[in-house]
Motif scaffolding. Structure first.
Motif, PDB file in Angstrom:
ATOM      1  N   GLU A  20       0.834  -1.198   0.000  1.00 13.29           N
ATOM      2  CA  GLU A  20       0.000   0.000   0.000  1.00 13.29           C
ATOM      3  C   GLU A  20       0.875   1.256   0.000  1.00 13.29           C
ATOM      4  OE1 GLU A  20      -0.374  -2.571   2.028  1.00 13.29           O
ATOM      5  OE2 GLU A  20      -2.252  -3.391   1.286  1.00 13.29           O
ATOM      6  N   TYR A  21       1.988   1.194   0.708  1.00 11.74           N
ATOM      7  CA  TYR A  21       2.883   2.342   0.768  1.00 11.74           C
ATOM      8  C   TYR A  21       3.498   2.609  -0.597  1.00 11.74           C
ATOM      9  CZ  TYR A  21       6.326   5.629   2.439  1.00 11.74           C
ATOM     10  OH  TYR A  21       7.056   6.757   2.638  1.00 11.74           O
ATOM     11  N   CYS A  40      -5.040   2.833   2.832  1.00 13.44           N
ATOM     12  CA  CYS A  40      -5.810   1.640   3.161  1.00 13.44           C
ATOM     13  C   CYS A  40      -7.311   1.894   3.044  1.00 13.44           C
ATOM     14  CB  CYS A  40      -5.463   1.174   4.564  1.00 13.44           C
ATOM     15  SG  CYS A  40      -3.713   0.770   4.747  1.00 13.44           S
ATOM     16  N   GLN A  41      -7.692   2.939   2.337  1.00 14.48           N
ATOM     17  CA  GLN A  41      -9.103   3.282   2.208  1.00 14.48           C
ATOM     18  C   GLN A  41      -9.901   2.166   1.551  1.00 14.48           C
ATOM     19  OE1 GLN A  41     -10.467   6.082   3.600  1.00 14.48           O
ATOM     20  NE2 GLN A  41     -12.343   4.957   3.188  1.00 14.48           N
ATOM     21  N   TYR A  64     -12.275  -8.628   7.617  1.00 12.20           N
ATOM     22  CA  TYR A  64     -12.123  -7.330   6.960  1.00 12.20           C
ATOM     23  C   TYR A  64     -11.431  -6.331   7.889  1.00 12.20           C
ATOM     24  CZ  TYR A  64     -15.254  -8.956   3.285  1.00 12.20           C
ATOM     25  OH  TYR A  64     -15.805  -9.657   2.258  1.00 12.20           O
ATOM     26  N   PHE A  65     -11.827  -6.344   9.165  1.00 13.62           N
ATOM     27  CA  PHE A  65     -11.192  -5.441  10.127  1.00 13.62           C
ATOM     28  C   PHE A  65      -9.715  -5.774  10.281  1.00 13.62           C
ATOM     29  CE2 PHE A  65     -15.565  -5.305  12.290  1.00 13.62           C
ATOM     30  CZ  PHE A  65     -15.977  -4.279  11.481  1.00 13.62           C
ATOM     31  N   GLN A  66      -9.394  -7.061  10.334  1.00 14.83           N
ATOM     32  CA  GLN A  66      -7.999  -7.474  10.479  1.00 14.83           C
ATOM     33  C   GLN A  66      -7.183  -7.077   9.250  1.00 14.83           C
ATOM     34  OE1 GLN A  66      -6.684  -8.727  13.359  1.00 14.83           O
ATOM     35  NE2 GLN A  66      -4.794  -8.233  12.289  1.00 14.83           N
ATOM     36  N   ALA A  67      -7.776  -7.209   8.077  1.00 14.61           N
ATOM     37  CA  ALA A  67      -7.075  -6.804   6.847  1.00 14.61           C
ATOM     38  C   ALA A  67      -6.761  -5.308   6.885  1.00 14.61           C
ATOM     39  CB  ALA A  67      -7.924  -7.141   5.619  1.00 14.61           C
ATOM     40  N   LYS A  72      -2.769  -0.923   7.709  1.00 14.94           N
ATOM     41  CA  LYS A  72      -2.296   0.281   8.409  1.00 14.94           C
ATOM     42  C   LYS A  72      -0.950   0.032   9.077  1.00 14.94           C
ATOM     43  CE  LYS A  72      -4.545   3.836   8.859  1.00 14.94           C
ATOM     44  NZ  LYS A  72      -4.496   5.051   8.038  1.00 14.94           N
ATOM     45  N   LYS A  73      -0.761  -1.162   9.637  1.00 17.05           N
ATOM     46  CA  LYS A  73       0.514  -1.473  10.288  1.00 17.05           C
ATOM     47  C   LYS A  73       1.643  -1.494   9.263  1.00 17.05           C
ATOM     48  CE  LYS A  73       2.861  -4.470  13.480  1.00 17.05           C
ATOM     49  NZ  LYS A  73       3.839  -3.449  13.704  1.00 17.05           N
ATOM     50  N   ARG A  74       1.410  -2.148   8.116  1.00 15.47           N
ATOM     51  CA  ARG A  74       2.440  -2.159   7.067  1.00 15.47           C
ATOM     52  C   ARG A  74       2.756  -0.744   6.603  1.00 15.47           C
ATOM     53  NH1 ARG A  74      -0.603  -6.488   5.195  1.00 15.47           N
ATOM     54  NH2 ARG A  74      -1.568  -5.135   3.648  1.00 15.47           N
ATOM     55  N   TRP A  75       1.724   0.072   6.426  1.00 17.63           N
ATOM     56  CA  TRP A  75       1.889   1.453   5.974  1.00 17.63           C
ATOM     57  C   TRP A  75       2.754   2.245   6.953  1.00 17.63           C
ATOM     58  CZ3 TRP A  75       1.537   4.981   2.291  1.00 17.63           C
ATOM     59  CH2 TRP A  75       1.383   6.316   2.614  1.00 17.63           C
ATOM     60  N   THR A  76       2.414   2.166   8.244  1.00 20.10           N
ATOM     61  CA  THR A  76       3.179   2.937   9.230  1.00 20.10           C
ATOM     62  C   THR A  76       4.597   2.396   9.371  1.00 20.10           C
ATOM     63  OG1 THR A  76       2.215   1.643  11.039  1.00 20.10           O
ATOM     64  CG2 THR A  76       1.174   3.733  10.535  1.00 20.10           C
TER      65      THR A  76
END
Length: 90
Positions: A20-21, A40-41, A64-67, A72-76
């Motif tokens: 995503e990043y 992650c929208q 879906y919530f876990q995805a 978001k974790k990968r992005w940050t």
């Protein structure tokens, strides 16, 4: 001498294989400071659609919530790593 970071978008890598990043890197770096950008929208929209489909039953949408959380974790993590690499002064 050209060096490329692993978080930089790579045109040779198919879009579906980029993180995503990597997909949102250019858009994130060129946005206005007051502008909000969530790479992650798409995952968030899927979780909202799941909630609507299941009358708000959060248990049905846990995947879906876990995805979204994973995205978001990968992005940050990738943003932190890029900042850490950019801040090296030696």
């Amino acid at each position: 001498m050209s060096s490329s970071s692993s978080s930089q978008p790579n045109p040779e890598v198919p879009a579906e294989d980029q993180s995503e990043y990597q997909k949102g890197h250019k858009q994130f770096n060129t946005k206005q400071r007051s502008e909000y950008f969530d790479p992650c929208q798409e995952a968030a929209n899927r979780s909202y659609r799941c909630l609507a489909r299941n009358q708000g039953d959060k248990d049905m949408c846990a995947d879906y919530f876990q995805a979204y959380r994973d995205c978001k974790k990968r992005w940050t993590d990738e943003r932190k790593e890029e900042k850490r690499k950019a801040s090296r002064w030696f």
